[in-house]
Design an enzyme around this catalytic site. Sequence first.
Site, PDB file in Angstrom:
ATOM      1  CB  VAL A  17      -1.019  -0.016   1.178  1.00  0.00           C
ATOM      2  CG1 VAL A  17      -0.360  -0.138   2.531  1.00  0.00           C
ATOM      3  CG2 VAL A  17      -1.906   1.217   1.175  1.00  0.00           C
ATOM      4  CE  LYS A  37      11.499 -10.385  -0.012  1.00  0.00           C
ATOM      5  NZ  LYS A  37      12.426 -10.736   1.053  1.00  0.00           N
ATOM      6  CB  THR A  45      -0.693  -4.416   1.321  1.00  0.00           C
ATOM      7  OG1 THR A  45       0.211  -3.459   1.830  1.00  0.00           O
ATOM      8  CG2 THR A  45      -2.029  -3.761   1.000  1.00  0.00           C
ATOM      9  N   GLY A  51      -9.020  -5.074   8.273  1.00  0.00           N
ATOM     10  CA  GLY A  51      -9.444  -3.903   7.553  1.00  0.00           C
ATOM     11  C   GLY A  51      -8.571  -2.695   7.734  1.00  0.00           C
ATOM     12  CD  GLU A 115      -9.623  -5.151  13.323  1.00  0.00           C
ATOM     13  OE1 GLU A 115      -8.541  -4.578  13.544  1.00  0.00           O
ATOM     14  OE2 GLU A 115      -9.841  -5.780  12.286  1.00  0.00           O
ATOM     15  CG  HIS A 230      -2.948 -11.075  15.313  1.00  0.00           C
ATOM     16  ND1 HIS A 230      -3.965 -11.872  15.762  1.00  0.00           N
ATOM     17  CD2 HIS A 230      -3.541 -10.037  14.672  1.00  0.00           C
ATOM     18  CE1 HIS A 230      -5.124 -11.345  15.387  1.00  0.00           C
ATOM     19  NE2 HIS A 230      -4.889 -10.224  14.730  1.00  0.00           N
ATOM     20  NE  ARG A 276      -3.937  -6.768  16.903  1.00  0.00           N
ATOM     21  CZ  ARG A 276      -3.878  -6.519  15.605  1.00  0.00           C
ATOM     22  NH1 ARG A 276      -2.723  -6.305  15.028  1.00  0.00           N
ATOM     23  NH2 ARG A 276      -4.967  -6.461  14.893  1.00  0.00           N
ATOM     24  CG  HIS A 337       0.150  -9.228  13.040  1.00  0.00           C
ATOM     25  ND1 HIS A 337      -0.268  -9.918  11.930  1.00  0.00           N
ATOM     26  CD2 HIS A 337      -0.656  -8.136  13.130  1.00  0.00           C
ATOM     27  CE1 HIS A 337      -1.291  -9.281  11.372  1.00  0.00           C
ATOM     28  NE2 HIS A 337      -1.531  -8.192  12.070  1.00  0.00           N
ATOM     29  NE  ARG A 372      -0.117  -2.706  13.505  1.00  0.00           N
ATOM     30  CZ  ARG A 372      -1.108  -3.400  12.969  1.00  0.00           C
ATOM     31  NH1 ARG A 372      -2.071  -2.785  12.319  1.00  0.00           N
ATOM     32  NH2 ARG A 372      -1.138  -4.703  13.067  1.00  0.00           N
TER      33      ARG A 372
END
Length: 528
Positions: A17, A37, A45, A51, A115, A230, A276, A337, A372
Amino acid sequence: MEFSEKAVDFLVIGGGVAGLRAAIELSSEGSVLVLTKDKSTESNTGYAQGGIAVALSDEDEVRIHYDDTIKAGNGLCNEESARIMVEEGPQYILELISWGAEFDKEESKLSFTQEAAHTRRRILHSHGDSTGKEIDRALISKARSFNSISRYDFSFTLDLIIEDGICVGASVLRKGEVINIYAKAIILATGGAGQIFSRTTNPMISTGDGIAIAYRAGALVKDIEFIQFHPTTLFAPGAPPFLLSEAMRGEGALLKNIHGECFMTEYHEMLELAPRDTVTRAIVSEMVKTSTNHVFLDLKHLDKNFAKKRFPLIYKTCLQYDIDITEDMIPVSPAAHYIMGGVSTNLHGETTIKGLFAAGEVACTGIHGANRLASNSLLEGLVFGARAGKRAIEYASGREKQKITGGTGHLNDDKVREPETEDFELEKIRSSLRQVMWKKAGIIRCNKSLSEAAKWLRHKEHVLETPLLNRRVFELKNMLTTANLIVASALLRKGSLGAHYRSDFIEKGENWQKHTACAAGKDTFWTD
Ligand code: SIN
């Protein structure tokens, strides 16, 4: 080994992205070459399920998205970067929709899911659980509409070319030939480093290449000890750690231990939707308590048709391992993750090397702090890919396109050679590296485990000198370099914050609001 030279106006390394959005921004200002690569669609992505977070629903506000991002980041976020992402995010999403990206709708309105650690339903999704693929599709198709953008797939970037302290290009391995590609500005968008760990949701390509090549070239790398694990990936015989999107918990799926008991009540008031890092450690703690290697994700109580329609990819994938998510509890355990740290950039994607820009997971804008917020990464890639593109245009406007001789020839065979046979020793090191990092620098770390990892890595330093020139060997070198930086930074941060958890220092520690930094030729140090 043959070599040749080439010059373009802009070189974008990476086709996810951030790279694609940057390339589109640059397309009106000259020739843009995008390097991937592997095949063009192979990027982190493309695998994103849950989402993309954006404050666009009627019940949401940019300010609330900002607050959630800052809170999840545990006091370490760069507030200005986070503000830019949440404020500019909506316009870039609307632009993406105008380019053909299709997000799921309820009747005529965009459908937002929930989430972890989001206080609003703000996650846009596509085809249920294939959001990244749709974003990739829309960006690739937009990029194809510009004649100025070309791409080299299966082209591995060996190193950046630095002249007088300025980045002027990259050496690239393509079809058995080394090409020195010169450009007025270079944008690094190579994604993450999950493959450094033996359990990861990331595809095979995520080997930390961008971090390693930027570090070798002299760029500052920041906060690289912060790896997000994750909480829920498939744990079934013969199955890879396939991602089971957090959106499943957002829609009501429950975590249960092997005795079938819900356990999140013991760990956080937000239960299954706690941040998380908290959920991941809660799972590890339950696994230890029950002496097992997994817990369960249970969505049997949800309407079967809803579950199939909402999570079609997950439904189909789990069936391949004889798990029907509408009837069976799904065995899950955490996996590496996302990497919150990376190549340090300012608000415009500029790294500490002139001419070199970075965006997306490879970069450290500081948005994610120590942890994050779910689904912020695709948004960051869009916003900061575009911003890096804009600043690269300004930078390049005063620069001449590199004059090349168009030279071809041979590289010095003492330094580089193709391996003649399959090198099992190097494959063994790759596999051991992943296990060492998982066990000793993974979800729970301490001085002893990190020192053991550091020692193991020191013993493998000879690999960095191996004069073999193929993608696997270079990936291994990059993995070793990135692993070294992770371990050194994790040793320096004597405290626990967000995703970085030290069992020997469970408090935040003295320097907790500072950032760790790595620069070639120096020991890891603290910076503001
Ligand atoms: C997920 O779908 O759970 C992953 C979302 C993310 O990592 O942002």
